[in-house]
Design an enzyme around this catalytic site. Structure first.
Site, PDB file in Angstrom:
ATOM      1  N   SER A 205      12.049  -3.753  37.963  1.00  0.00           N
ATOM      2  CA  SER A 205      12.632  -2.793  38.891  1.00  0.00           C
ATOM      3  C   SER A 205      11.721  -1.574  38.996  1.00  0.00           C
ATOM      4  O   SER A 205      10.546  -1.710  39.319  1.00  0.00           O
ATOM      5  CB  SER A 205      14.061  -2.426  38.456  1.00  0.00           C
ATOM      6  OG  SER A 205      14.723  -1.697  39.470  1.00  0.00           O
ATOM      7  N   ASP A 272      23.882 -24.773  47.821  1.00  0.00           N
ATOM      8  CA  ASP A 272      23.527 -25.333  46.521  1.00  0.00           C
ATOM      9  C   ASP A 272      22.759 -26.655  46.633  1.00  0.00           C
ATOM     10  O   ASP A 272      21.702 -26.827  46.008  1.00  0.00           O
ATOM     11  CB  ASP A 272      24.824 -25.494  45.706  1.00  0.00           C
ATOM     12  CG  ASP A 272      24.596 -26.067  44.313  1.00  0.00           C
ATOM     13  OD1 ASP A 272      23.440 -26.244  43.917  1.00  0.00           O
ATOM     14  OD2 ASP A 272      25.596 -26.320  43.610  1.00  0.00           O
ATOM     15  N   ASP A 275      18.399 -27.673  47.519  1.00  0.00           N
ATOM     16  CA  ASP A 275      17.229 -27.842  46.656  1.00  0.00           C
ATOM     17  C   ASP A 275      17.175 -29.223  46.022  1.00  0.00           C
ATOM     18  O   ASP A 275      16.319 -29.499  45.180  1.00  0.00           O
ATOM     19  CB  ASP A 275      17.196 -26.757  45.570  1.00  0.00           C
ATOM     20  CG  ASP A 275      18.489 -26.697  44.754  1.00  0.00           C
ATOM     21  OD1 ASP A 275      19.153 -27.730  44.590  1.00  0.00           O
ATOM     22  OD2 ASP A 275      18.837 -25.592  44.273  1.00  0.00           O
ATOM     23  N   ASP A 279      24.169 -27.924  41.297  1.00  0.00           N
ATOM     24  CA  ASP A 279      24.424 -27.419  39.947  1.00  0.00           C
ATOM     25  C   ASP A 279      24.983 -26.002  39.961  1.00  0.00           C
ATOM     26  O   ASP A 279      25.000 -25.321  38.936  1.00  0.00           O
ATOM     27  CB  ASP A 279      23.137 -27.453  39.122  1.00  0.00           C
ATOM     28  CG  ASP A 279      22.009 -26.628  39.740  1.00  0.00           C
ATOM     29  OD1 ASP A 279      22.179 -26.163  40.882  1.00  0.00           O
ATOM     30  OD2 ASP A 279      20.966 -26.464  39.097  1.00  0.00           O
ATOM     31  N   VAL A 281      23.616 -23.543  41.577  1.00  0.00           N
ATOM     32  CA  VAL A 281      22.505 -22.612  41.688  1.00  0.00           C
ATOM     33  C   VAL A 281      21.735 -22.902  42.972  1.00  0.00           C
ATOM     34  O   VAL A 281      21.347 -24.048  43.224  1.00  0.00           O
ATOM     35  CB  VAL A 281      21.546 -22.716  40.486  1.00  0.00           C
ATOM     36  CG1 VAL A 281      20.395 -21.727  40.621  1.00  0.00           C
ATOM     37  CG2 VAL A 281      22.293 -22.492  39.179  1.00  0.00           C
ATOM     38  N   ASP A 438      18.438 -11.422  44.320  1.00  0.00           N
ATOM     39  CA  ASP A 438      18.374  -9.991  44.005  1.00  0.00           C
ATOM     40  C   ASP A 438      19.130  -9.209  45.073  1.00  0.00           C
ATOM     41  O   ASP A 438      18.860  -9.339  46.267  1.00  0.00           O
ATOM     42  CB  ASP A 438      16.918  -9.536  43.932  1.00  0.00           C
ATOM     43  CG  ASP A 438      16.754  -8.171  43.277  1.00  0.00           C
ATOM     44  OD1 ASP A 438      17.528  -7.260  43.614  1.00  0.00           O
ATOM     45  OD2 ASP A 438      15.840  -8.016  42.460  1.00  0.00           O
ATOM     46  N   HIS A 484      19.373  -8.968  40.090  1.00  0.00           N
ATOM     47  CA  HIS A 484      18.341  -7.933  39.937  1.00  0.00           C
ATOM     48  C   HIS A 484      17.974  -7.769  38.465  1.00  0.00           C
ATOM     49  O   HIS A 484      18.752  -7.218  37.682  1.00  0.00           O
ATOM     50  CB  HIS A 484      18.810  -6.605  40.509  1.00  0.00           C
ATOM     51  CG  HIS A 484      17.779  -5.530  40.428  1.00  0.00           C
ATOM     52  ND1 HIS A 484      16.533  -5.667  41.022  1.00  0.00           N
ATOM     53  CD2 HIS A 484      17.775  -4.318  39.808  1.00  0.00           C
ATOM     54  CE1 HIS A 484      15.813  -4.575  40.771  1.00  0.00           C
ATOM     55  NE2 HIS A 484      16.540  -3.751  40.040  1.00  0.00           N
TER      56      HIS A 484
END
Length: 572
Positions: A205, A272, A275, A279, A281, A438, A484
């Site tokens: 950051s 999800d 990709d 899962d 994510v 983020d 973040h």
């Protein structure tokens, strides 16, 4: 004159070495040993080190944990001392350096950074160096103490910046920390002139911006820099925090937080599988941006329990809520429709857009983002640290703030100089990472800088050749699901690169290039699972047997590239 200073410094080392070298932490960690190891005040022109300020304290068997290093129990010597800049009344800068025991020292130095307006992370970052045998340091920047932030020292009076504080925050304090810290480390561990002291940096950051402030200026400072989600491109980044507020004002809709949370959660569910692996994510927010229309979420019910003085929230996702979310994700454009900046990826939380509840009216209302508001009050208006109103502020106002800040703070806080030739020629290595979700600093901000370095440093090479050239020494990774500078409760199965310093040490000291970046799932049902992150411009894709590949996808790459045609000069 400089050769005389170095000769005197070398002589001091030699005199120090004549005494029996400390062999234990207790022997090393005394005020007298630390005082004797201080570099002479003449070591840096214009700086006087206060030898009477030295304190040294042994700390044993102290346990630490973080997303940025594995849990460890360490013992160390905590040394603090002060220095001042000649000619500045009342000036005092504090340094704190944690020293491993002589038997654990591995000829390493680590500088650490802060976050927000803080120039250090307290005791959160220093353990990550000690556990790898590095003397680890932080600075207070001269702002009054390690818990005092730069914003408390930035104004001398309304309308008058404290330029010494500004420059210290921008880059001077970290340069001085590295120079003094490395010299002190060499002395107290009795390293000879021919012995290598490896120097590293780690920060995220604002700490990431602080890292770039050195890499872009000083080729000889560090051998390796680990930089996460940097808050560089300062005027754009800080003003960006207010963009969501202006979207809500412009559209005259202030969504309940639960409504925006529902939009995020439904987006995660929909994107999800893109990709190749379901899962929880989202590793391909680029495909999510290209292929998912959040309008399909309209009408879905949301419900959140009462919390912290706010009522229970129940309803269905509205067309207005969708419009706010889509406009935020699309990024800032001026009144002529030209792009000024970009925004967060789909699946990122809408933290900048969080509204507040008015118990008198029973309505959700504007809640001015603190980081964005403070930037305007402190460094644009120069009359305090709080912005009380956004009345009259438009998208064009935000553009004007971004461009005027670019001009005013280009040499200090902007921190986007793309020619890193001196650092590269010195053999420096960079690991740069950024969470895909983020919510505070757009992931695209990091990709834009990597691409700027590529085009500036390798202008005569084609894309793939120049990408390979840059990846030889500067590698960038996105982190699926991460928020973040941290893991993300909304996608708990996402990995996080917790062993970056170990990876960097292996790259610098052993020549092992991190083709992929090691990461670990730190929470959720898959806690402890190891995963690998792809180096940009390759993107992650799982096959049917759940094997991850790093693939080249031009369509995905193009989605991260923005033409900021509303800005009349290059934005690196």
């Amino acid at each position: 004159m400089r050769s005389y200073i170095w000769a005197s410094f070398t002589a001091a080392f030699a005199a120090f070495a004549d005494a029996a070298a400390p062999s234990t932490l207790a022997e090393l960690c005394t005020d007298s040993i630390a005082k004797a190891a201080l570099p002479p005040s003449e070591f840096i022109q214009g700086i006087t080190i206060d030898s009477d300020s030295v304190t040294a304290e042994v700390v044993t068997n102290s346990s630490y944990s973080s997303d940025f290093y594995p849990t460890a129990t360490i013992s160390y010597c905590n040394v603090t001392f002060a220095y001042s800049h000649d000619g500045i009344d009342g000036d005092q800068v504090l340094l704190e350096i944690w020293l491993p025991a002589p038997s654990d020292f591995k000829n390493r130095w680590l500088s650490t950074g802060g976050g927000g307006y803080a120039i250090n992370s307290g005791d959160q970052s220093l353990p990550g160096g000690v556990m790898y045998g590095a003397a680890s340091g932080m600075t207070d920047g001269g702002f009054g103490g390690f818990s005092d932030n730069a914003d408390t020292a930035m104004l001398l009076a309304n309308g008058t910046l404290n330029y010494e504080a500004l420059y210290m925050f921008a880059y001077k304090a970290h340069r001085e920390l590295s120079l003094i810290g490395k010299a002190f480390t060499r002395s107290i561990y009795d390293l000879s002139d021919t012995e290598k002291l490896y120097a590293y940096y780690q920060g995220c950051s604002e700490g990431g911006r602080e890292g770039w402030s050195q890499v872009q200026r000083y080729g000889d400072e560090w051998d390796g820099a680990i930089i996460g989600a940097p808050a560089f491109r300062w005027s754009f980044q800080q003003t960006q925090h207010l963009y969501s507020n202006i979207v809500e004002k412009t559209l005259d809709y202030y969504p309940p937080p639960c409504e925006l949370e529902k939009i995020v959660n439904e987006t995660i569910t929909a994107c999800d599988p893109m990709d190749g692996k379901t899962d929880g994510v989202v590793a391909r927010t680029d495909l999510c941006l290209l292929d998912f229309d959040i309008s399909t979420i309209e009408g879905k019910p949301y419900s959140c329990a009462a919390l912290r003085g706010t009522p229970a929230q129940n309803g269905t996702v509205s067309a207005k809520g969708i419009e706010v979310a889509k406009t935020i994700i699309d990024g800032l454009h001026d009144s002529q429709g030209r792009r000024v900046y970009f925004s967060y990826q789909p699946t990122a939380a809408f933290d900048d857009a969080e509204t507040q509840y008015n118990s008198t009216t029973g309505e959700w209302e504007l809640n001015i983002d603190q980081l964005g508001g403070e930037y305007i009050a402190l460094l644009v208006n120069k009359n305090g640290t709080t912005l009380d109103s956004l009345d009259g502020v438009t998208y064009d106002t935000l553009k004007d703030w971004m461009i005027s800040g670019l001009q005013e703070y280009f040499s200090t806080l902007q921190t986007t100089w793309p020619d890193l030739t001196p650092f590269h020629q010195s053999g420096g290595k960079i690991i740069h990472f950024h969470g895909d979700a983020d919510f505070s600093i757009p992931t695209a901000a990091s990709i834009r800088f990597w691409e700027s370095v590529r085009t500036i440093m390798y202008p005569n090479q084609d894309y793939n050749t120049s990408a390979d050239s840059l990846n030889d020494w500067y590698r960038f990774y996105t982190i699926p699901g991460a928020g973040h500078c941290a893991t993300n409760d909304a996608m708990p199965n996402g990995p996080f690169p917790q062993t970056n310093l170990a990876v960097m040490i292996d790259w610098v000291e052993n020549g092992v290039t991190p083709t992929t970046l090691n990461a670990t799932v730190l929470q959720g049902e898959n806690e402890g699972q190891n995963q690998q992150l792809c180096a940009w411009p390759l993107r992650p894709l799982w096959s049917a047997n759940e094997t991850m590949e790093c693939v080249y996808n031009q369509r995905s790459i193009d989605s991260w590239h923005y033409d900021l045609d509303a800005v009349p000069m290059p934005v690196y």
